[in-house]
Design a protein around this motif. Structure first.
Motif, PDB file in Angstrom:
ATOM      1  N   THR A  68      12.348  -7.460  -8.585  1.00 50.74           N
ATOM      2  CA  THR A  68      11.422  -7.308  -7.496  1.00 50.74           C
ATOM      3  C   THR A  68      10.024  -6.933  -8.089  1.00 50.74           C
ATOM      4  N   SER A  69       9.132  -6.896  -7.432  1.00 48.12           N
ATOM      5  CA  SER A  69       7.769  -6.867  -8.030  1.00 48.12           C
ATOM      6  C   SER A  69       7.379  -5.823  -9.104  1.00 48.12           C
ATOM      7  N   ASP A  70       8.075  -4.664  -8.762  1.00 47.23           N
ATOM      8  CA  ASP A  70       7.735  -3.424  -9.807  1.00 47.23           C
ATOM      9  C   ASP A  70       8.867  -3.298 -10.572  1.00 47.23           C
ATOM     10  N   GLU A  71       9.760  -4.038 -10.751  1.00 46.68           N
ATOM     11  CA  GLU A  71      11.083  -3.895 -11.620  1.00 46.68           C
ATOM     12  C   GLU A  71      10.740  -4.419 -12.966  1.00 46.68           C
ATOM     13  N   SER A  72      11.632  -4.011 -13.775  1.00 43.69           N
ATOM     14  CA  SER A  72      11.574  -4.690 -15.157  1.00 43.69           C
ATOM     15  C   SER A  72      13.061  -4.472 -15.841  1.00 43.69           C
TER      16      SER A  72
ATOM     17  N   LEU B 251       0.480  -8.047 -21.311  1.00 42.98           N
ATOM     18  CA  LEU B 251      -0.191  -8.014 -19.794  1.00 42.98           C
ATOM     19  C   LEU B 251       0.780  -8.871 -18.982  1.00 42.98           C
ATOM     20  N   ARG B 252       1.938  -8.344 -18.768  1.00 46.10           N
ATOM     21  CA  ARG B 252       2.939  -9.442 -18.117  1.00 46.10           C
ATOM     22  C   ARG B 252       3.388  -9.064 -16.689  1.00 46.10           C
ATOM     23  N   ASN B 253       3.338  -9.949 -15.781  1.00 47.12           N
ATOM     24  CA  ASN B 253       3.761  -9.735 -14.409  1.00 47.12           C
ATOM     25  C   ASN B 253       3.046  -8.403 -13.636  1.00 47.12           C
ATOM     26  N   VAL B 254       1.619  -8.541 -14.010  1.00 49.90           N
ATOM     27  CA  VAL B 254       0.947  -7.552 -13.353  1.00 49.90           C
ATOM     28  C   VAL B 254      -0.219  -8.524 -12.611  1.00 49.90           C
ATOM     29  N   LEU B 255      -0.665  -9.445 -13.256  1.00 48.89           N
ATOM     30  CA  LEU B 255      -1.867 -10.279 -12.758  1.00 48.89           C
ATOM     31  C   LEU B 255      -1.994 -10.595 -11.222  1.00 48.89           C
TER      32      LEU B 255
ATOM     33  N   SER C  44       1.435   1.820 -21.076  1.00 45.40           N
ATOM     34  CA  SER C  44       0.580   2.455 -19.882  1.00 45.40           C
ATOM     35  C   SER C  44       1.062   1.794 -18.558  1.00 45.40           C
ATOM     36  N   ASP C  45       0.772   2.574 -17.488  1.00 44.85           N
ATOM     37  CA  ASP C  45       0.810   2.054 -16.241  1.00 44.85           C
ATOM     38  C   ASP C  45       0.135   2.696 -15.362  1.00 44.85           C
ATOM     39  N   VAL C  46      -0.417   2.300 -14.094  1.00 44.68           N
ATOM     40  CA  VAL C  46      -1.331   2.782 -12.967  1.00 44.68           C
ATOM     41  C   VAL C  46      -0.301   3.790 -12.347  1.00 44.68           C
TER      42      VAL C  46
ATOM     43  N   ALA D 232       1.064  -2.812 -18.666  1.00 44.58           N
ATOM     44  CA  ALA D 232       1.666  -2.541 -17.222  1.00 44.58           C
ATOM     45  C   ALA D 232       3.015  -2.382 -17.550  1.00 44.58           C
ATOM     46  N   CYS D 233       3.388  -1.296 -17.916  1.00 44.09           N
ATOM     47  CA  CYS D 233       4.849  -1.226 -18.525  1.00 44.09           C
ATOM     48  C   CYS D 233       5.927  -0.774 -17.544  1.00 44.09           C
ATOM     49  N   SER D 234       5.508  -0.419 -16.260  1.00 43.63           N
ATOM     50  CA  SER D 234       6.542  -0.314 -15.289  1.00 43.63           C
ATOM     51  C   SER D 234       7.456   0.903 -15.877  1.00 43.63           C
ATOM     52  N   THR D 235       8.472   0.846 -15.903  1.00 43.90           N
ATOM     53  CA  THR D 235       9.485   1.857 -15.903  1.00 43.90           C
ATOM     54  C   THR D 235      10.023   2.006 -17.532  1.00 43.90           C
TER      55      THR D 235
ATOM     56  N   GLN E 292      -1.435   6.852 -18.231  1.00 41.19           N
ATOM     57  CA  GLN E 292      -1.578   6.635 -16.904  1.00 41.19           C
ATOM     58  C   GLN E 292      -3.041   5.635 -17.192  1.00 41.19           C
ATOM     59  N   ILE E 293      -3.041   4.412 -17.071  1.00 45.01           N
ATOM     60  CA  ILE E 293      -4.221   3.692 -16.998  1.00 45.01           C
ATOM     61  C   ILE E 293      -4.349   2.527 -16.044  1.00 45.01           C
ATOM     62  N   ASN E 294      -5.500   2.794 -15.263  1.00 53.93           N
ATOM     63  CA  ASN E 294      -5.507   1.680 -14.119  1.00 53.93           C
ATOM     64  C   ASN E 294      -6.394   0.537 -14.644  1.00 53.93           C
ATOM     65  N   LEU E 295      -5.679  -0.507 -14.838  1.00 57.69           N
ATOM     66  CA  LEU E 295      -6.677  -1.687 -15.437  1.00 57.69           C
ATOM     67  C   LEU E 295      -7.629  -2.235 -14.730  1.00 57.69           C
ATOM     68  N   ASN E 296      -7.713  -1.725 -13.580  1.00 51.13           N
ATOM     69  CA  ASN E 296      -8.741  -2.104 -12.617  1.00 51.13           C
ATOM     70  C   ASN E 296      -9.783  -0.745 -12.239  1.00 51.13           C
ATOM     71  N   GLY E 297      -9.602   0.105 -13.012  1.00 47.85           N
ATOM     72  CA  GLY E 297     -10.416   1.278 -12.796  1.00 47.85           C
ATOM     73  C   GLY E 297     -11.736   1.326 -12.985  1.00 47.85           C
TER      74      GLY E 297
ATOM     75  N   SER F 299      -1.202  -8.922  -8.875  1.00 48.44           N
ATOM     76  CA  SER F 299      -1.446  -7.936  -8.148  1.00 48.44           C
ATOM     77  C   SER F 299      -2.940  -7.918  -7.760  1.00 48.44           C
ATOM     78  N   PHE F 300      -3.565  -8.914  -8.576  1.00 48.13           N
ATOM     79  CA  PHE F 300      -5.066  -8.864  -8.477  1.00 48.13           C
ATOM     80  C   PHE F 300      -5.727 -10.225  -7.973  1.00 48.13           C
ATOM     81  N   ASP F 301      -6.410 -10.129  -7.061  1.00 44.95           N
ATOM     82  CA  ASP F 301      -7.173 -11.476  -6.393  1.00 44.95           C
ATOM     83  C   ASP F 301      -7.827 -12.270  -7.593  1.00 44.95           C
TER      84      ASP F 301
HETATM   85  C1  LIG Z   1       6.369  -6.181 -12.378  1.00 42.52           C
HETATM   86  S1  LIG Z   1       5.859  -4.818 -13.191  1.00 42.52           S
HETATM   87  C2  LIG Z   1       5.685  -5.571 -14.706  1.00 42.52           C
HETATM   88  C3  LIG Z   1       6.411  -4.574 -15.724  1.00 42.52           C
HETATM   89  C4  LIG Z   1       6.409  -5.266 -17.232  1.00 42.52           C
HETATM   90  N1  LIG Z   1       5.303  -5.634 -17.538  1.00 42.52           N
HETATM   91  C5  LIG Z   1       7.507  -6.532 -17.011  1.00 42.52           C
HETATM   92  O1  LIG Z   1       6.847  -7.613 -17.371  1.00 42.52           O
HETATM   93  O2  LIG Z   1       8.604  -6.262 -17.097  1.00 42.52           O
HETATM   94  C6  LIG Z   1       4.364  -4.651 -12.407  1.00 42.52           C
HETATM   95  C7  LIG Z   1       3.654  -3.224 -13.045  1.00 42.52           C
HETATM   96  O3  LIG Z   1       2.030  -3.304 -12.994  1.00 42.52           O
HETATM   97  C8  LIG Z   1       1.568  -2.161 -12.315  1.00 42.52           C
HETATM   98  N2  LIG Z   1       0.283  -2.242 -11.962  1.00 42.52           N
HETATM   99  C9  LIG Z   1      -0.236  -2.740 -10.765  1.00 42.52           C
HETATM  100  N3  LIG Z   1      -1.472  -2.684 -10.745  1.00 42.52           N
HETATM  101  C10 LIG Z   1      -1.914  -1.964 -12.029  1.00 42.52           C
HETATM  102  C11 LIG Z   1      -3.184  -1.509 -12.249  1.00 42.52           C
HETATM  103  N4  LIG Z   1      -4.442  -1.718 -11.722  1.00 42.52           N
HETATM  104  N5  LIG Z   1      -3.281  -0.997 -13.577  1.00 42.52           N
HETATM  105  C12 LIG Z   1      -2.168  -0.861 -14.299  1.00 42.52           C
HETATM  106  N6  LIG Z   1      -0.875  -1.442 -13.892  1.00 42.52           N
HETATM  107  C13 LIG Z   1      -0.880  -1.780 -12.833  1.00 42.52           C
HETATM  108  C14 LIG Z   1       2.666  -1.589 -11.523  1.00 42.52           C
HETATM  109  O4  LIG Z   1       2.584  -0.105 -11.191  1.00 42.52           O
HETATM  110  C15 LIG Z   1       3.888  -1.769 -11.978  1.00 42.52           C
HETATM  111  O5  LIG Z   1       4.583  -0.906 -12.908  1.00 42.52           O
END
Ligand SMILES: C[S@@+](CC[C@H](N)C(=O)[O-])C[C@H]1O[C@@H](n2cnc3c(N)ncnc32)[C@H](O)[C@@H]1O
Length: 202
Positions: A7-11, A147-151, A71-73, A43-46, A128-133, A153-155
């Motif tokens: 699912t979206s935030d799992e790894s 930078l995998r499986n996070v893009l 790092s992750d948000v 965007a390391c998630s867990t 803790q880093i917000n890539l869009n901060g 999340s953004f428009d």
């Molecule tokens: C699906 S996980 C990806 C985990 C890992 N990179 C992978 O590919 O298995 C997406 C992660 O992106 C993080 N994320 C979402 N928006 C973010 C932001 N603006 N800055 C940093 N991390 C963000 C979420 O918190 C989530 O942990």
């Protein structure tokens, strides 16, 4: 666990395994000596992705010759990453040799789980880093950025801006990894495609 059913935030460990084969080839091509190899799992998630990078680095480089920033948000995801305690199913794609060398198997009430070894955990940094901060912190330059499986999340425009600012932390000749379902098409970035979802900075 089937990686494409996440699912979206799992790894999981060694998700999109070809990226780790490529990382191995990058590490094997490095000359001995010189600066430490630096990887950012952005965007390391867990933490499974970050520890997978650390395992490959520890396998191929001497101690102190590599660093991984994870790092992750999401603070809660980072707590899990620091704790490094996972259901065994998340390691379905981990090379068995790495399970033996880098993990402790849970017993009794922790049966069916694993913990990444302290030796490896101590080589990691978490933030803790917000890539869009508003501003990204000073982090120095990296040899590889995941930078995998996070893009997704953004428009569109935000996605381009996020990739652009992350790229500023990649040294020229360094590699960027994105998710296989993601694309950097038409973003006009200084990147050359070297394999699916793997780019080299010009
Ligand atoms: C699906 S996980 C990806 C985990 C890992 N990179 C992978 O590919 O298995 C997406 C992660 O992106 C993080 N994320 C979402 N928006 C973010 C932001 N603006 N800055 C940093 N991390 C963000 C979420 O918190 C989530 O942990």
């Amino acid at each position: 666990m089937a990686t494409d059913l996440l699912t979206s935030d799992e790894s999981c460990f060694f998700r999109e395994a070809r990226h780790f084969d490529h990382l191995r080839s990058v590490l094997m091509a490095r000359k001995a000596g010189g600066a430490a190899f630096r990887a950012w799992s952005a965007a390391c998630s867990t933490g499974e992705e970050s520890y997978s990078i650390a395992m490959v680095s520890a396998d191929l480089l001497p101690p102190q010759a590599w660093e991984v920033l994870a790092s992750d948000v999401c603070a809660r995801a980072l707590d899990t990453a620091r704790n490094a305690h996972y259901p065994m199913a998340r390691a379905a794609h981990m090379p068995p040799d790495y399970v033996r060398r880098f993990c402790l198997k849970g017993t009794d009430v922790e049966d069916g789980t694993l913990r990444v070894s302290r030796v490896l955990r101590e080589c990691m940094e978490f933030a803790q880093i917000n890539l869009n901060g508003a501003r990204l912190p000073a982090l120095g330059r990296f040899d590889v950025i995941f930078l995998r499986n996070v893009l997704s999340s953004f428009d569109g425009e935000t996605r381009r801006r996020v990739v652009q600012r992350v790229l500023a932390y990649l040294r020229p000749g360094g590699h960027l990894y994105i998710g296989h379902a993601e694309s950097l098409h038409d973003m006009g970035l200084p990147l050359r495609t070297v394999a699916p979802a793997i780019y080299r900075k010009e």
